[in-house]
Design an enzyme around this catalytic site. Structure first.
Site, PDB file in Angstrom:
ATOM      1  N   GLU A 521       0.858  -1.190   0.000  1.00  0.00           N
ATOM      2  CA  GLU A 521       0.000   0.000   0.000  1.00  0.00           C
ATOM      3  C   GLU A 521       0.891   1.236   0.000  1.00  0.00           C
ATOM      4  O   GLU A 521       1.133   1.840  -1.013  1.00  0.00           O
ATOM      5  CB  GLU A 521      -0.948  -0.001   1.198  1.00  0.00           C
ATOM      6  CG  GLU A 521      -2.012  -1.081   1.109  1.00  0.00           C
ATOM      7  CD  GLU A 521      -3.264  -0.727   1.886  1.00  0.00           C
ATOM      8  OE1 GLU A 521      -3.872   0.311   1.613  1.00  0.00           O
ATOM      9  OE2 GLU A 521      -3.622  -1.519   2.788  1.00  0.00           O
ATOM     10  N   GLU A 796      -1.189  -0.836  13.444  1.00  0.00           N
ATOM     11  CA  GLU A 796      -2.454  -0.656  12.747  1.00  0.00           C
ATOM     12  C   GLU A 796      -3.634  -1.101  13.606  1.00  0.00           C
ATOM     13  O   GLU A 796      -4.671  -0.458  13.649  1.00  0.00           O
ATOM     14  CB  GLU A 796      -2.421  -1.472  11.450  1.00  0.00           C
ATOM     15  CG  GLU A 796      -3.653  -1.349  10.608  1.00  0.00           C
ATOM     16  CD  GLU A 796      -3.471  -1.969   9.239  1.00  0.00           C
ATOM     17  OE1 GLU A 796      -2.630  -2.880   9.119  1.00  0.00           O
ATOM     18  OE2 GLU A 796      -4.165  -1.547   8.296  1.00  0.00           O
TER      19      GLU A 796
HETATM   20  C1  BGC Z   1      -5.169   1.341   5.138  1.00  0.00           C
HETATM   21  C2  BGC Z   1      -5.760   2.238   6.162  1.00  0.00           C
HETATM   22  C3  BGC Z   1      -6.849   3.000   5.509  1.00  0.00           C
HETATM   23  C4  BGC Z   1      -7.890   1.970   5.204  1.00  0.00           C
HETATM   24  C5  BGC Z   1      -9.179   2.514   4.731  1.00  0.00           C
HETATM   25  C6  BGC Z   1      -6.206   0.365   4.734  1.00  0.00           C
HETATM   26  O1  BGC Z   1      -5.800  -0.576   3.858  1.00  0.00           O
HETATM   27  O2  BGC Z   1      -4.010   0.722   5.567  1.00  0.00           O
HETATM   28  O3  BGC Z   1      -4.944   2.820   7.019  1.00  0.00           O
HETATM   29  O4  BGC Z   1      -7.324   4.105   6.142  1.00  0.00           O
HETATM   30  O5  BGC Z   1      -7.383   0.986   4.343  1.00  0.00           O
HETATM   31  O6  BGC Z   1     -10.035   1.528   4.593  1.00  0.00           O
END
Ligand code: BGC
Length: 936
Positions: A521, A796
Site C-alpha cells: 500500500e 495498525e
Molecule cells: C489502510 C488504512 C486505511 C484503510 C481505509 C487500509 O488498507 O491501511 O490505514 O485508512 O485501508 O479503509
C-alpha cells in the site's frame, strides 16, 4: 487576510492587567546580543519554513522571522521588510519595501513587490519595532531563489530508452500474474564548457524516480525524487546548485531513472497500462562573461538499460548485479557508442512542471544493527539482524561475498515464534539481491526502493565468515524536515509510547503521508492523514510537507467534489470511492494547520476544494442526514461483526459517522470563511451546520440522548468532540460515554476515528483522570499493550502482534501505522497543557493536567514566535513548574488542581488560578496540589 494579526491586540490591554515579574532569562538559543534593546530579528524563513531555499516554488513568497530572545522588548508592534536583487553591503530594496507596517504579525507576510521571475534570486531583511516604538537593527539578509515556475521555462524534453518494458510472470496467492518490468535506465550526455563557470543550476525531474550524476559524482543526497504527485496533472521538479561539480573543459551529466510510483505497480500485484519512465533535465551554466550555456535532455543523449541496477520497485525491492557494472559511466572516460540514442518526447501542456514545494526525502539517521538473532529454524548461510527499531529506509551492507553468488536480503517487521515473518507485507516482495563479480567485501545501499522493517535476513554471503554486527546499518529515510518532539515524563512506558509515535511519523512521511511503509500500500490514505496531521505538527517541522500534499488532494478532487480515499490515486485509474471521515481531510487538515500556524494562505489555497467537498456531502444527504459510505471507526476492537470486510468498520453506525463529519466540515468551513472575510459563505455554512446538527441530534439519538442504534464509545465521543449537542444533551451524552467506559473497565473501544477524540473530550469533561486511566492501561486494547508486546512504532490494530502468538490472525497487520499515535497531541496539549488560543499560538493557553501517576513531565512546542516550554514536577503534593513563553506571545494560565492559596509565581503569591494575558518570559510556579480535585 491578516485579520488574526490585526485582531491581535492589546498592548493596551496587557498593561491594564496585573503581571508577575518575569525573569529575563529566555530560552537558550540565539542570544547573540544579550540585553541589546535593538537586537535584530532572526530565524528568517520563507514560505512554510524554508531557509534560503533554491528552486523555490512560490512566486509571491511568505516571510517569517522571530524576535530575538536577547532583546529586552517583549512584543513586536510593527515591521518592515525589504527585498533586493543584490546583497551588497548597501542593501538597495529595489524589489520591494513593505515600509513600516503597524502589525504584530511576525510570520507569513506575503511578498508584494515587483513580479519575480523563474530563476530569480532575491535577498531580504527585516526589522521590527517593539512595544515602546523602538526600532531594531536590520536582520542579516536571507535569500531565496525561484525554480522554473512554468513549462515555458523548459527547453528540455522527456527522454527515455526506446524499449517499453519486458513482460514477466509472477505468482501471488496461487495465481500467476502477467506483469511488466521497466528496467532502470542510465542516461548520459557529454559536453564542453569553454570558460570559467560562475554558477550552475541543474533543474531536473523524472517520470519515475531519478538519481543525477555529474562528472562521477552524485548530485545531492535526496532519495526517491521527485516524489509522488498526481503525475497526470503535475510533476515536481528539483533544483540543485551544481557549480562545484562542473569545470571548464569536458564534462558529463548523467542520471539513472527507475520505475518509482510513476511506472511501478500501486496496490495491485499487477502493473496496469502505465507509461514508461523518462528523464527531464536542464543544466544551466552561467559562464564568466555572463552568458548561459544550457544542456537540456533531448535526443542527443545516450541511454542504456544494461546497467547494474537490473530492476527496482518500491514494493518489491532492488536487484543489483556487478556483471552489468558500468564503471565510469558518469565521467568523460566512458565510451557510450554502444548505447542507444534516447527517444525524446515533448512536454505535455496539461502536465504542469512545478518546483517541488517541500523538501525531498533523504537519509536522516543512521542506526546500527543491535543483535544477530538466533532464530528458531536456523539455516546454514542465513543470518538475521535486528535493528532494534522498526524503521523505514534502506540498509547499508558491508558484507563478505563470493564471486557470482547472489546475496538475498529480506525484510520483516517482527519475528513470529522466533522465525522470520513476511506475510503481513502481502504482495510486496521487499527483497533485494546483489551479485558480486569478485570475492571480497561489498558495500551496498539500495538506490530506488525503501523498506519498512526491523529485521533483515541475509543469505548468500560468504558463509566461511562469521556474521558481525557491523555488517549492517539502517539508513532511516524520510522527507527532510526536523523532528523536534521533546515530550518526556517520569513514566518509562509513556516515554516509550511518545518515542514510538515519533517513529511512526518518521516511517510514514516519505514524500507523502502514508498509511504504512512496508506492505503493498504505502498510500496517502486521507483518513489516517486527517487524524494525524495536527498531532504531527507538535513533533516535527511538517507544515511544508502537509501543504504540499494538500495540493495533490486539490488536484485529485473530482468535479462533483468527491475526494478520493488515498492521494495521489493510481495514475491511470481514478479511484471513485469517497468516504466520510476520510475525504473530510480536505477541510479538517487545512483548518487544523491554520489553527497551529496562523497562516491564512493554507485556508485561501484550499478554500475552493473545501467548498467542493461540502457540495459532495450535500449531494449524499437528504434532510441533512448523510448517507455517504464510510470506513467508519476503522478497526474498532471487539466489533460485533467478526468476519468479512464489515468487521473492520466497527459498530458506530454509518449515518452517524457521515452526518457528524458533514457537520464538522461545515463548522470548520464556516470558520475558514470568516477568517477569509467571506461573510456570506460563513453565514450560509453556519446555518447549514445548525440544521445538520439538529437533524443529527433528533434523528440519531433518543430523548435521553442515547444513540438509537449501536451504542459505542465513538457514538458519544464524536458529537461531544464536534460540538453537536447543546444544553442537557451534553451532560447526558457524557454520562452515556462514562457508562460505555465502565462497561469496558475503562478500556478504549475505539478505532481510527474515535481514538483521537478520547483525550480532548475527556479533558473538556474535566476527566483527564479517566484519560490517564485509559492511557495507562496495560491490557488489550491499549497503547501500553503494544509496548508490553515489544512495539517500537504504533500499530495498525490494537492487537496487531503479541510476543506469545505473533501476528494476529486477522489480515491487515502493519506494525507501523500512525493513526493511534494521534494521542501524542495530548502529551503536549493536555499533559503539558500547551494549546493555541489564537491561531499560530500568538496567544497560548497553559493548562497542564497534573496526575498522581506522573511525578514530572516536560516538553516544548515550536510556535511561529518561538518555543513554548513547560516542565513540571510534583513531589509529595508540591508542584514545581517552569514555563517559558516566547516573545510576541501572550499566555493564559489555568492551574487546575492547585490550591489557590499556595500558588506562587516568580516569588509572588498569586491567589488566582486563572491568569490571563501574561507576557513573554520565564515563569517559575510552585504550589500544593489538591489531589481531591484531580482524581475523581
Ligand atoms: C489502510 C488504512 C486505511 C484503510 C481505509 C487500509 O488498507 O491501511 O490505514 O485508512 O485501508 O479503509
Amino acid at each position: 487576510m491578516r485579520c488574526f494579526a490585526v485582531l491581535c491586540f492589546a498592548l493596551v490591554f496587557l498593561s491594564a492587567c496585573g503581571h508577575y515579574n518575569v525573569s529575563n532569562k529566555q530560552s537558550t538559543k540565539n542570544q547573540d546580543k544579550p540585553g541589546d534593546l535593538s537586537a535584530a530579528p532572526y530565524h528568517l524563513r520563507i514560505g512554510e519554513g524554508f531557509t534560503n531555499p533554491i528552486g523555490y516554488y512560490e512566486q509571491q513568497p511568505r516571510f517569517s522571522w522571530k524576535m530575538n530572545s536577547a532583546n529586552k522588548a517583549l512584543f513586536q508592534s510593527a515591521y518592515q521588510i525589504q527585498v533586493a536583487s543584490e546583497a551588497n553591503h548597501q542593501f538597495v530594496a529595489n524589489l520591494w519595501d513593505s515600509q513600516k507596517q503597524m502589525s504584530t504579525q511576525n510570520a507569513w507576510i506575503k511578498y508584494q513587490g515587483q513580479t519575480l521571475q523563474s530563476r530569480q534570486k532575491a535577498y531580504w531583511r527585516v526589522r521590527m519595532w517593539d512595544e515602546h516604538g523602538q526600532v531594531s537593527a536590520w536582520s542579516d539578509p536571507a535569500s531565496f531563489e525561484l525554480g522554473l515556475l512554468g513549462n515555458n521555462d523548459w527547453q528540455a524534453t522527456w527522454i527515455r530508452h526506446p524499449e517499453t518494458g519486458e513482460t514477466y510472470q509472477r505468482e501471488f496467492r496461487n495465481r500467476v500474474i502477467e506483469n511488466k518490468l521497466y528496467r532502470p535506465q542510465y542516461l548520459r550526455k557529454g559536453f564542453d564548457v569553454s570558460q570559467k563557470i560562475k554558477q550552475a543550476r541543474l533543474y531536473i525531474s523524472a517520470k519515475g524516480i531519478f538519481k543525477a550524476h555529474i562528472n562521477g559524482q552524485q548530485v545531492g543526497k535526496d532519495v526517491m525524487t521527485p516524489g509522488w504527485t498526481p503525475y497526470l496533472q503535475r510533476i515536481e521538479t528539483l533544483t540543485y546548485d551544481v557549480t562545484e561539480l562542473l569545470a571548464q573543459g569536458e564534462n558529463v551529466i548523467g542520471a539513472i531513472v527507475a520505475e518509482g510510483w510513476h511506472t511501478g505497480r500501486i496496490l495491485s500485484p499487477q502493473v496496469r497500462d502505465v507509461k514508461p519512465s523518462a528523464l527531464l533535465a536542464q543544466l544551466e551554466i552561467t559562464l564568466e562573461d555572463g552568458t548561459v550555456q544550457t544542456i537540456a535532455s533531448n535526443e542527443s543523449w545516450k541511454v542504456s538499460i544494461e546497467g547494474p541496477i537490473r530492476s527496482a520497485g518500491i514494493y518489491d525491492g532492488e536487484t543489483y548485479d556487478e556483471n552489468f557494472a558500468l564503471p565510469d559511466w558518469d565521467t568523460t572516460r566512458f565510451d557510450d557508442s554502444t548505447w542507444k540514442v534516447a527517444i525524446a518526447e515533448p512536454l505535455e501542456p496539461e502536465v504542469e512542471l512545478a518546483p517541488k514545494r517541500h523538501t525531498a526525502a533523504t537519509t536522516k539517521l543512521v542506526i546500527p544493527a543491535v543483535e544477530i538473532v538466533q532464530v528458531a529454524n536456523p539455516q546454514e548461510g542465513v543470518v538475521v539482524f535486528d535493528m532494534g527499531q522498526n524503521m523505514v529506509g534502506v540498509p547499508e551492507l558491508n558484507i563478505p561475498v563470493l564471486a557470482n553468488q547472489r546475496v538475498t536480503m529480506r525484510f520483516a517487521e517482527a519475528l513470529e515464534h522466533n522465525t522470520f515473518y513476511t506475510e503481513n507485507m502481502r504482495s510486496a516482495l521487499a527483497t533485494n539481491y546483489y551479485t558480486a563479480t569478485r570475492t571480497g567485501m561489498i558495500n551496498y545501499v539500495p538506490t530506488f526502493t525503501f523498506h519498512g522493517y526491523r529485521y533483515i535476513e541475509i543469505s548468500g554471503f560468504d558463509s566461511t565468515k562469521t556474521p558481525e554486527l557491523n555488517w549492517v546499518n539502517g539508513l532511516v529515510q524520510h522527507s527532510d524536515f526536523d523532528v523536534h518532539a521533546s515530550f518526556e515524563s517520569s513514566h518509562p512506558k509513556l516515554n516509550k509510547l511518545a518515542e514510538n509515535v515519533v517513529w511512526g511519523l518518521r516511517g510514514n512521511f516519505l514524500d507523502i503521508p502514508t498509511d504504512c511503509p512496508q506492505r503493498d500500500e504505502r498510500l496517502g490514505w486521507t483518513g489516517d492523514a486527517q487524524v494525524f496531521a495536527q498531532p504531527s505538527m507538535y513533533m516535527a517541522d511538517v507544515y511544508g510537507f502537509w501543504s504540499a500534499w494538500l495540493q495533490s488532494v486539490r488536484e485529485e478532487q473530482d468535479v462533483d467534489g468527491r475526494v478520493p480515499n488515498f492521494i495521489p490515486t493510481k495514475q491511470n485509474r481514478h479511484t471513485k470511492g469517497a468516504s466520510s471521515g476520510w475525504g473530510d481531510a480536505a477541510i479538517i487538515i487545512p483548518w487544523e494547520l491554520y489553527e497551529v500556524t496562523g497562516d491564512t494562505q493554507i485556508l485561501a489555497e484550499n478554500y475552493e476544494m473545501m467548498q467542493g467537498w461540502i457540495a459532495f456531502h450535500e449531494s449524499k444527504s437528504s434532510d441533512y442526514i448523510s448517507s455517504m459510505i464510510s470506513f467508519r471507526d476503522w478497526l474498532q476492537p471487539f466489533p460485533s461483526i467478526t468476519e468479512g470486510p464489515d468487521s473492520r468498520r466497527g459498530d458506530t453506525p454509518e449515518k452517524l459517522v457521515s452526518t457528524a463529519y458533514f457537520a464538522r466540515s461545515l463548522d470548520y468551513i464556516a470558520r475558514a470563511a470568516t477568517v477569509l472575510g467571506k461573510h456570506d459563505d460563513a453565514r450560509k455554512y453556519k446555518q447549514l451546520f445548525a440544521r445538520v446538527k439538529k437533524a443529527f441530534r433528533d434523528t440519531l439519538y433518543d430523548e435521553q440522548t442515547k444513540v438509537k442504534s449501536n451504542s459505542t464509545q465513538t457514538s458519544y465521543l464524536i458529537p461531544l468532540a464536534f460540538d453537536l449537542f447543546e444544553g442537557e444533551d451534553v451532560m447526558r451524552a457524557q454520562q452515556h460515554l462514562l457508562g460505555e467506559f465502565k462497561r469496558a473497565d475503562n478500556h478504549l473501544r475505539t478505532g481510527f476515528l474515535g481514538t483521537p477524540l478520547l483525550a480532548p473530550v475527556l479533558q473538556a469533561m474535566g476527566r483527564s483522570d479517566l484519560m490517564y486511566d485509559i492511557l495507562f492501561k496495560e491490557s488489550y486494547p491499549s497503547w501500553f499493550y503494544s509496548i508490553n508486546n515489544g512495539a517500537t512504532t504504533t500499530w495498525e490494530r490494537w492487537d496487531s502482534y503479541s510476543l506469545q502468538t505473533g501476528f494476529s490472525d486477522q489480515s491487515m497487520n502493519s506494525l507501523n501505522h500512525y493513526a493511534y499515535g494521534a494521542v501524542s497531541q495530548w502529551f503536549y496539549e493536555g499533559i503539558l497543557g500547551i494549546r493555541p488560543l489564537e491561531p499560530g499560538f500568538t496567544h497560548v493557553s497553559i493548562a497542564p493536567q497534573f496526575t498522581s501517576r506522573l511525578s514530572n513531565a516536560r516538553g516544548a512546542y515550536k510556535t511561529p514566535q518561538g518555543e513554548v516550554e513547560v516542565s513540571w514536577t510534583v513531589s509529595r503534593g508540591q508542584l514545581d513548574m517552569t514555563v517559558v513563553i516566547p516573545k510576541n506571545t501572550r499566555a493564559d494560565f489555568v492551574f487546575h488542581g492547585l490550591q489557590a492559596n499556595t500558588l506562587v509565581i516568580n516569588g509572588t503569591s498569586a491567589a488566582n488560578l486563572n491568569l490571563v494575558n501574561q507576557k513573554p518570559g520565564v515563569y517559575r510556579i510552585t504550589g500544593n496540589i489538591d489531589w481531591a480535585q484531580i482524581a475523581l
